[in-house]
Each structure stands twice: as structure tokens, then as C-alpha cells.
Design an enzyme around this catalytic site. Sequence first.
Site, PDB file in Angstrom:
ATOM      1  N   LYS A   1       0.831  -1.203   0.000  1.00  0.00           N
ATOM      2  CA  LYS A   1       0.000   0.000   0.000  1.00  0.00           C
ATOM      3  C   LYS A   1       0.866   1.254   0.000  1.00  0.00           C
ATOM      4  CE  LYS A   1      -3.921  -2.217   0.608  1.00  0.00           C
ATOM      5  NZ  LYS A   1      -4.815  -2.387  -0.466  1.00  0.00           N
ATOM      6  N   CYS A   2       0.283   2.349  -0.481  1.00  0.00           N
ATOM      7  CA  CYS A   2       0.923   3.653  -0.520  1.00  0.00           C
ATOM      8  C   CYS A   2       1.455   4.003   0.872  1.00  0.00           C
ATOM      9  CB  CYS A   2      -0.113   4.681  -0.965  1.00  0.00           C
ATOM     10  SG  CYS A   2       0.529   6.340  -1.176  1.00  0.00           S
ATOM     11  N   PRO A   3       2.687   4.464   0.966  1.00  0.00           N
ATOM     12  CA  PRO A   3       3.595   4.947  -0.068  1.00  0.00           C
ATOM     13  C   PRO A   3       4.646   3.925  -0.506  1.00  0.00           C
ATOM     14  CG  PRO A   3       4.449   5.669   2.025  1.00  0.00           C
ATOM     15  CD  PRO A   3       3.170   4.877   2.306  1.00  0.00           C
TER      16      PRO A   3
ATOM     17  N   ASP B   1      -1.779  -1.380  -5.760  1.00  0.00           N
ATOM     18  CA  ASP B   1      -2.270  -0.174  -5.088  1.00  0.00           C
ATOM     19  C   ASP B   1      -2.744   0.829  -6.133  1.00  0.00           C
ATOM     20  OD1 ASP B   1      -2.802   1.958  -3.451  1.00  0.00           O
ATOM     21  OD2 ASP B   1      -0.718   2.390  -2.974  1.00  0.00           O
TER      22      ASP B   1
ATOM     23  N   ASP C   1       1.144   8.036  -8.360  1.00  0.00           N
ATOM     24  CA  ASP C   1       2.446   8.230  -7.716  1.00  0.00           C
ATOM     25  C   ASP C   1       3.643   7.865  -8.595  1.00  0.00           C
ATOM     26  OD1 ASP C   1       1.084   9.037  -5.466  1.00  0.00           O
ATOM     27  OD2 ASP C   1       1.257   7.102  -4.443  1.00  0.00           O
TER      28      ASP C   1
END
Length: 81
Positions: free
Chosen positions: A13-15, A40, A46
Site C-alpha cells: 500500500k501507498c507509499p 495499489d 504516484d
Amino acid sequence: MTDETDLDLSGLKCPLPVLRTARALRGLPAGARLRVTCTDPMAAIDIPNLVRETGDHLDATERAGPHLRFTIRRGAAGGAG
């Protein structure tokens, strides 16, 4: 250069996907290709932003079900990252 590296970041998951992509890119020589696979949804935003910031090249973006795949070519100057 035809160096190619695969990076499977599925489930992260982010980041984490963008951070691990940045670290992998820093370790590559100019012209090498990095294929990143993520699940994600934020990676769709991103990773292209990361590539713009580092001066590398986003050669392809693909979506297959929940998977996003990015093909990134390391910039000639090695990027700014």
C-alpha cells in the site's frame, strides 16, 4: 543497454510502491529498464509523478484486472533521484 529488472510490489500500500520503485531506479544504470507491478490504485498517480521528478522515462503503463504494470527506462543522466 538492454538491462531489464522486474519488481513485483503487489499487495503493498501507498507509499511503499513509489518508495521501493525510487530505490530500485537509483540502483540502475542509464538506459536500463524497470518493470514494476503493483496493486495499489494510488500507484497510477504516484509512479508517473516519480518518473517525471527523476527525469526517467515512462515507456508503458498497462492495467490487467487489479494489477498495474509500469515499464520505466532509466534516464541518460541517471535521473535526479
